[in-house]
Design a protein around this motif. Structure first.
Motif, PDB file in Angstrom:
ATOM      1  N   ARG A 222      -4.309  -1.271   3.770  1.00 49.36           N
ATOM      2  CA  ARG A 222      -3.023  -1.664   3.183  1.00 49.36           C
ATOM      3  C   ARG A 222      -1.952  -0.681   3.614  1.00 49.36           C
ATOM      4  O   ARG A 222      -2.220   0.491   3.881  1.00 49.36           O
ATOM      5  CB  ARG A 222      -3.101  -1.778   1.667  1.00 49.36           C
ATOM      6  CG  ARG A 222      -3.242  -0.472   0.941  1.00 49.36           C
ATOM      7  CD  ARG A 222      -3.237  -0.692  -0.563  1.00 49.36           C
ATOM      8  NE  ARG A 222      -3.397   0.592  -1.227  1.00 49.36           N
ATOM      9  CZ  ARG A 222      -3.129   0.815  -2.487  1.00 49.36           C
ATOM     10  NH1 ARG A 222      -2.697  -0.173  -3.244  1.00 49.36           N
ATOM     11  NH2 ARG A 222      -3.302   1.998  -3.021  1.00 49.36           N
ATOM     12  N   THR A 223      -0.733  -1.196   3.686  1.00 48.52           N
ATOM     13  CA  THR A 223       0.421  -0.394   4.085  1.00 48.52           C
ATOM     14  C   THR A 223       1.517  -0.607   3.052  1.00 48.52           C
ATOM     15  O   THR A 223       1.866  -1.745   2.726  1.00 48.52           O
ATOM     16  CB  THR A 223       0.926  -0.809   5.476  1.00 48.52           C
ATOM     17  OG1 THR A 223      -0.153  -0.689   6.408  1.00 48.52           O
ATOM     18  CG2 THR A 223       2.068   0.081   5.928  1.00 48.52           C
ATOM     19  N   LEU A 224       2.052   0.499   2.543  1.00 44.37           N
ATOM     20  CA  LEU A 224       3.077   0.467   1.505  1.00 44.37           C
ATOM     21  C   LEU A 224       4.294   1.250   1.969  1.00 44.37           C
ATOM     22  O   LEU A 224       4.202   2.078   2.874  1.00 44.37           O
ATOM     23  CB  LEU A 224       2.529   1.083   0.212  1.00 44.37           C
ATOM     24  CG  LEU A 224       1.226   0.491  -0.319  1.00 44.37           C
ATOM     25  CD1 LEU A 224       0.691   1.340  -1.471  1.00 44.37           C
ATOM     26  CD2 LEU A 224       1.437  -0.946  -0.757  1.00 44.37           C
ATOM     27  N   THR A 225       5.431   1.018   1.302  1.00 36.73           N
ATOM     28  CA  THR A 225       6.636   1.803   1.589  1.00 36.73           C
ATOM     29  C   THR A 225       7.360   2.128   0.291  1.00 36.73           C
ATOM     30  O   THR A 225       7.234   1.403  -0.702  1.00 36.73           O
ATOM     31  CB  THR A 225       7.634   1.039   2.496  1.00 36.73           C
ATOM     32  OG1 THR A 225       8.031  -0.156   1.836  1.00 36.73           O
ATOM     33  CG2 THR A 225       7.051   0.728   3.857  1.00 36.73           C
TER      34      THR A 225
ATOM     35  N   ARG B 119      11.721   1.792   5.107  1.00 36.30           N
ATOM     36  CA  ARG B 119      11.479   0.487   5.737  1.00 36.30           C
ATOM     37  C   ARG B 119      11.744   0.548   7.235  1.00 36.30           C
ATOM     38  O   ARG B 119      10.991  -0.007   8.032  1.00 36.30           O
ATOM     39  CB  ARG B 119      12.349  -0.574   5.082  1.00 36.30           C
ATOM     40  CG  ARG B 119      11.926  -0.923   3.682  1.00 36.30           C
ATOM     41  CD  ARG B 119      12.841  -2.003   3.124  1.00 36.30           C
ATOM     42  NE  ARG B 119      12.602  -2.203   1.717  1.00 36.30           N
ATOM     43  CZ  ARG B 119      13.566  -2.196   0.802  1.00 36.30           C
ATOM     44  NH1 ARG B 119      14.829  -2.015   1.147  1.00 36.30           N
ATOM     45  NH2 ARG B 119      13.267  -2.390  -0.467  1.00 36.30           N
TER      46      ARG B 119
ATOM     47  N   ALA C  68       8.934   2.457   8.909  1.00 34.34           N
ATOM     48  CA  ALA C  68       7.742   1.601   8.984  1.00 34.34           C
ATOM     49  C   ALA C  68       7.888   0.596  10.117  1.00 34.34           C
ATOM     50  O   ALA C  68       6.957   0.393  10.903  1.00 34.34           O
ATOM     51  CB  ALA C  68       7.504   0.903   7.651  1.00 34.34           C
TER      52      ALA C  68
ATOM     53  N   LEU D  99       4.646  -1.056  11.508  1.00 30.33           N
ATOM     54  CA  LEU D  99       3.950  -1.361  10.254  1.00 30.33           C
ATOM     55  C   LEU D  99       4.722  -2.392   9.452  1.00 30.33           C
ATOM     56  O   LEU D  99       5.954  -2.385   9.442  1.00 30.33           O
ATOM     57  CB  LEU D  99       3.793  -0.089   9.414  1.00 30.33           C
ATOM     58  CG  LEU D  99       3.048   1.067  10.061  1.00 30.33           C
ATOM     59  CD1 LEU D  99       3.145   2.308   9.170  1.00 30.33           C
ATOM     60  CD2 LEU D  99       1.597   0.691  10.310  1.00 30.33           C
ATOM     61  N   ARG D 100       4.007  -3.225   8.762  1.00 29.01           N
ATOM     62  CA  ARG D 100       4.614  -4.168   7.824  1.00 29.01           C
ATOM     63  C   ARG D 100       4.186  -3.746   6.429  1.00 29.01           C
ATOM     64  O   ARG D 100       3.144  -4.164   5.933  1.00 29.01           O
ATOM     65  CB  ARG D 100       4.161  -5.578   8.117  1.00 29.01           C
ATOM     66  CG  ARG D 100       4.702  -6.064   9.430  1.00 29.01           C
ATOM     67  CD  ARG D 100       4.467  -7.510   9.633  1.00 29.01           C
ATOM     68  NE  ARG D 100       5.044  -7.840  10.927  1.00 29.01           N
ATOM     69  CZ  ARG D 100       4.970  -9.008  11.462  1.00 29.01           C
ATOM     70  NH1 ARG D 100       4.364  -9.968  10.824  1.00 29.01           N
ATOM     71  NH2 ARG D 100       5.518  -9.237  12.634  1.00 29.01           N
ATOM     72  N   GLY D 101       4.997  -2.908   5.845  1.00 27.87           N
ATOM     73  CA  GLY D 101       4.651  -2.378   4.537  1.00 27.87           C
ATOM     74  C   GLY D 101       5.220  -3.201   3.410  1.00 27.87           C
ATOM     75  O   GLY D 101       6.232  -3.877   3.553  1.00 27.87           O
TER      76      GLY D 101
ATOM     77  N   THR E 204      -5.225   3.811   2.975  1.00 34.19           N
ATOM     78  CA  THR E 204      -3.884   3.341   2.629  1.00 34.19           C
ATOM     79  C   THR E 204      -2.880   4.160   3.412  1.00 34.19           C
ATOM     80  O   THR E 204      -2.941   5.394   3.402  1.00 34.19           O
ATOM     81  CB  THR E 204      -3.612   3.530   1.120  1.00 34.19           C
ATOM     82  OG1 THR E 204      -4.529   2.731   0.368  1.00 34.19           O
ATOM     83  CG2 THR E 204      -2.193   3.136   0.768  1.00 34.19           C
TER      84      THR E 204
ATOM     85  N   ALA F 204       1.196   4.891   3.644  1.00 35.42           N
ATOM     86  CA  ALA F 204       2.407   4.691   2.857  1.00 35.42           C
ATOM     87  C   ALA F 204       3.541   5.500   3.484  1.00 35.42           C
ATOM     88  O   ALA F 204       3.420   6.713   3.649  1.00 35.42           O
ATOM     89  CB  ALA F 204       2.187   5.115   1.412  1.00 35.42           C
TER      90      ALA F 204
END
Length: 187
Positions: free
Chosen positions: A47-50, A57, A60, A65-67, A135, A137
């Motif tokens: 998973r990828t978060l921002t 954003r 990323a 990355l598509r967070g 993960t 982030a």
């Protein structure tokens, strides 16, 4: 189960160079260039978060990355200081800035205290311990600081003593109440 969390600090921006509080501006061209160049250096993740900021954003996106924005990883709320530089606030409210930097429970700007952000991010980190796999982030430097403070169990007063350079990875591995930390690997 061992959890792996990689916190990536965002690329440079005009607001970063100006020491501007909570300015939600984008990364600059040099920062975007550096992010694109670093894209190949990232490990795979489940998973990828921002953080919910234009800078995170944009970083990323530059990293390929598509967070997903994670509310718990939102930038520190600096209340009425948002958009102002440290120099401006320091000139207008020198005692308030001094209190804020010295007392982690203090939030003279009407936003969040350092203790509050450390608790919020610490809660997120403990829930991340339940995720199988890595993960990634992309988060603001204060979120990296808060995670390290929590992971190491150091007092919140250590928060301002942690430097988080742009486009570095801080890796946390472990499980609830037992984390190892690898600080600031350049991407």
């Amino acid at each position: 189960m061992t959890a792996r969390v990689v916190l990536i600090s965002p690329a440079t921006s005009p607001a970063l160079r100006e020491a501007r509080f909570g300015d939600d501006g984008p990364v600059d061209e040099r920062g975007a260039e550096r992010a694109r160049a670093a894209a190949e250096s990232l490990p795979g993740a489940v998973r990828t978060l921002t953080s919910a900021s234009a800078r995170c954003r944009g970083t990323a996106a530059g990293l390929g990355l598509r967070g997903v924005d994670a509310a718990e990883l939102a930038p520190l709320d600096v209340g009425r200081w948002r958009g102002r530089t440290l120099d401006e606030v320091g000139a207008a409210e020198p005692e308030a800035v001094a209190r804020w930097l010295a007392d982690p429970s203090c939030a003279p700007h009407g936003g969040e205290s350092v203790e509050d952000v450390c608790a919020r991010v610490g809660g997120w980190l403990e829930s991340a311990a339940e995720v199988s796999g890595r993960t990634l982030a992309v988060v603001e430097p204060e979120i990296v600081r808060a995670a390290v403070v929590h992971a190491l169990g150091v007092p919140a007063a250590a928060f301002w003593r942690l430097d988080v350079p742009p486009l570095t990875a801080t890796e946390l591995s472990g499980r609830t109440a037992r984390w190892n930390v690898r600080l600031g690997r350049p991407l």
